[in-house]
Design a protein around this motif. Structure first.
Motif, short mmCIF file in Angstrom:
data_model
loop_
_atom_site.label_atom_id
_atom_site.label_comp_id
_atom_site.label_asym_id
_atom_site.label_seq_id
_atom_site.Cartn_x
_atom_site.Cartn_y
_atom_site.Cartn_z
N VAL A 111 0.84 -1.20 0.00
CA VAL A 111 0.00 0.00 0.00
C VAL A 111 0.87 1.25 0.00
O VAL A 111 0.65 2.20 -0.76
CB VAL A 111 -0.95 0.00 1.21
CG1 VAL A 111 -1.72 1.31 1.29
CG2 VAL A 111 -1.90 -1.17 1.14
N PHE A 112 1.91 1.25 0.84
CA PHE A 112 2.81 2.40 0.89
C PHE A 112 3.54 2.59 -0.45
O PHE A 112 3.77 3.72 -0.88
CB PHE A 112 3.83 2.23 2.02
CG PHE A 112 3.22 2.28 3.39
CD1 PHE A 112 2.20 3.16 3.69
CD2 PHE A 112 3.66 1.43 4.40
CE1 PHE A 112 1.62 3.21 4.95
CE2 PHE A 112 3.11 1.47 5.66
CZ PHE A 112 2.08 2.37 5.94
N ALA A 113 3.89 1.48 -1.12
CA ALA A 113 4.54 1.58 -2.43
C ALA A 113 3.62 2.24 -3.45
O ALA A 113 4.06 3.09 -4.25
CB ALA A 113 4.96 0.19 -2.91
N VAL A 114 2.34 1.88 -3.45
CA VAL A 114 1.38 2.51 -4.36
C VAL A 114 1.21 3.99 -4.03
O VAL A 114 1.11 4.83 -4.93
CB VAL A 114 0.02 1.78 -4.28
CG1 VAL A 114 -1.06 2.56 -5.01
CG2 VAL A 114 0.14 0.39 -4.90
N LEU A 115 1.23 4.33 -2.75
CA LEU A 115 1.09 5.72 -2.35
C LEU A 115 2.29 6.55 -2.79
O LEU A 115 2.16 7.76 -3.05
CB LEU A 115 0.90 5.82 -0.83
CG LEU A 115 -0.45 5.29 -0.32
CD1 LEU A 115 -0.51 5.37 1.20
CD2 LEU A 115 -1.61 6.06 -0.94
N VAL A 116 3.46 5.94 -2.88
CA VAL A 116 4.62 6.66 -3.42
C VAL A 116 4.37 7.02 -4.89
O VAL A 116 4.64 8.14 -5.32
CB VAL A 116 5.90 5.80 -3.28
CG1 VAL A 116 7.05 6.41 -4.09
CG2 VAL A 116 6.31 5.67 -1.82
N LEU A 117 3.82 6.08 -5.66
CA LEU A 117 3.48 6.36 -7.05
C LEU A 117 2.39 7.42 -7.14
O LEU A 117 2.46 8.34 -7.97
CB LEU A 117 3.02 5.07 -7.74
CG LEU A 117 2.59 5.18 -9.20
CD1 LEU A 117 3.74 5.68 -10.07
CD2 LEU A 117 2.08 3.83 -9.72
#
Length: 428
Positions: A111-117
């Protein structure tokens, strides 16, 4: 059609602005629905308020790294296309979150990785979104366009969290599917927008060009004071990030209750923006802005002192109303003061301050809540916001004593800079 005859909702007669407003409304609804789902999902998986702060940090870090370059992109390239590509990336993010949920998410790092994008896309979208309004409507309709654009956004923030809480009862898969559908429609609407009058300059990418917006803001005490006030006020007063924990642990409410709490500040902001669309603030603008920040801080203090759901809703409503007054004045002030040829870069600087106050403020709230406890963190943040308003009123007298917006009646060609000489003079 004479633009001088446009009043209230008449600004919607500009078709491109109407398409842009609809796209902004739907995409904002989608993002708000998604944010409720992410907050609830992450807190349900970990039960740690610090992770709620990390949600904000994951979006802010790429935003901070890219935003100044995004500002130059908004001055060099078609702002409409930048926003369209950004919406496409947001759509991709919602589909990734749906895929994670379908696969049975048990850890939070994807989820955090997607939020970086997501934060990266937002970095490029925000300067373009702030700068494009001047390219969609006549200058004498700009203040009404700002109010309607802000109002539509906050209407979305009213509908989004409540709808997100209700949809979450049916499952997170339904939430992310709905978000994807809304973003797809928003993407189509944005493709219909035709912006005009953008003063683009084909200058090479360099640190000097990238930092042009910073130099301009530093040279304008009123602009510097307005956007730094927002930075520190919202940085300390970001209690909204703690609402998932506040709803569950203090008010003992579920996802629907959280949706209502997230809706309350948006309701206050939307109603205030609606009033401003018909009755714009034209006098004593400095006092209005500082008064809005003070109301924001005092309402946050009230939120930290109550365990009543009704009182919490009222306090959050006032948080949104106070914030809207400050945002409205700051946005008009910054756009009127900025030549169009550097408006993207100045908007990027403004976006850095906004992004820092929102996402970094969420991280600060999560951190202080983990140190001092949930309610003490909210009280501390509200008190710090009131102190900031008082200090900035003393430190920026040109802003606190401002009666009218400068250059509000200036000729559009002069406002756009009219060429290199005007621009250079404005930024030295």
């Amino acid at each position: 059609m004479s633009s001088n005859n446009l009043t209230g909702l008449g600004v919607l007669r500009h078709r491109s602005f109407a398409f842009y407003l609809a796209a902004r409304l739907l995409s904002a609804v989608a993002v708000q629905i998604q944010s409720v789902a992410i907050g609830w999902q992450v807190y349900a998986l970990t039960g740690d308020v610090f992770d709620l702060g990390l949600i904000g940090l994951a979006q802010f870090a790429p935003f901070f790294a890219l935003i100044l370059f995004a500002g130059q992109a908004a001055d060099r390239f078609d702002r409409r296309r930048i926003i369209t590509v950004g919406l496409a990336v947001e759509l991709l993010c919602s589909l990734l979150l749906l895929a994670f949920t379908v696969s049975g998410l048990t850890v939070v790092w994807p989820v955090f990785a997607v939020l970086v994008l997501f934060g990266s896309a937002r970095a490029f979208m925000m300067p373009a979104q702030q700068a494009i309004l001047m390219n969609l409507v006549p200058q004498d309709s700009f203040s009404k366009a700002v109010a309607l654009s802000s109002s539509s956004f906050h209407v979305a923030v009213i509908v989004g969290p409540t709808l997100g809480g209700l949809l979450y009862l049916a499952g997170s898969k339904i939430v992310y599917s709905t978000v994807g559908a809304l973003l797809l429609v928003s993407l189509v609407l944005m493709s219909l927008v035709r912006a005009t009058r953008q003063a683009r300059r084909a200058e090479p990418t360099s640190w000097s060009a990238v930092l042009e917006g910073l130099r301009f803001v530093w040279s304008k005490p009123a602009v510097l004071g307005a956007i730094s006030l927002d930075l520190f006020a919202v940085l300390f007063g970001g209690a909204v990030a703690l609402l998932p924990a506040y709803a569950r642990d203090v008010l003992h409410a579920g996802p629907t209750g959280l949706g209502l709490l997230r809706t309350a500040p948006a309701a206050g902001a939307a109603i205030t923006a609606g009033v401003l669309a018909f009755r714009p603030i034209t006098r004593q603008v400095g006092r209005w802005m500082f008064g809005g920040v003070a109301v924001f801080g005092l309402a946050t203090i009230a939120l930290g002192q109550t365990r009543s759901f009704t009182v919490a809703l009222i306090a959050l409503f006032l948080v949104g109303a106070g914030d809207m007054v400050s945002v409205y004045i700051r946005h008009i002030l910054v756009q009127f003061e900025t030549p169009d040829s550097i408006r993207g870069r100045v908007s990027a600087v403004n976006a850095v301050f906004i992004g820092a106050s929102n996402e970094l403020g969420e991280f600060e709230s999560g951190l202080t809540a983990s140190w001092f406890g949930l309610l003490p963190a909210i009280l501390l943040g509200g008190s710090a916001t009131v102190v900031v308003a008082a200090l900035w009123a003393l430190g920026f007298p040109v802003l606190s004593r401002m009666d009218r917006f400068p250059h509000a009646k200036r000729d559009p060609e002069q406002s756009a800079g009219g060429g290199g000489t005007t621009e250079a003079a404005a930024t030295t």
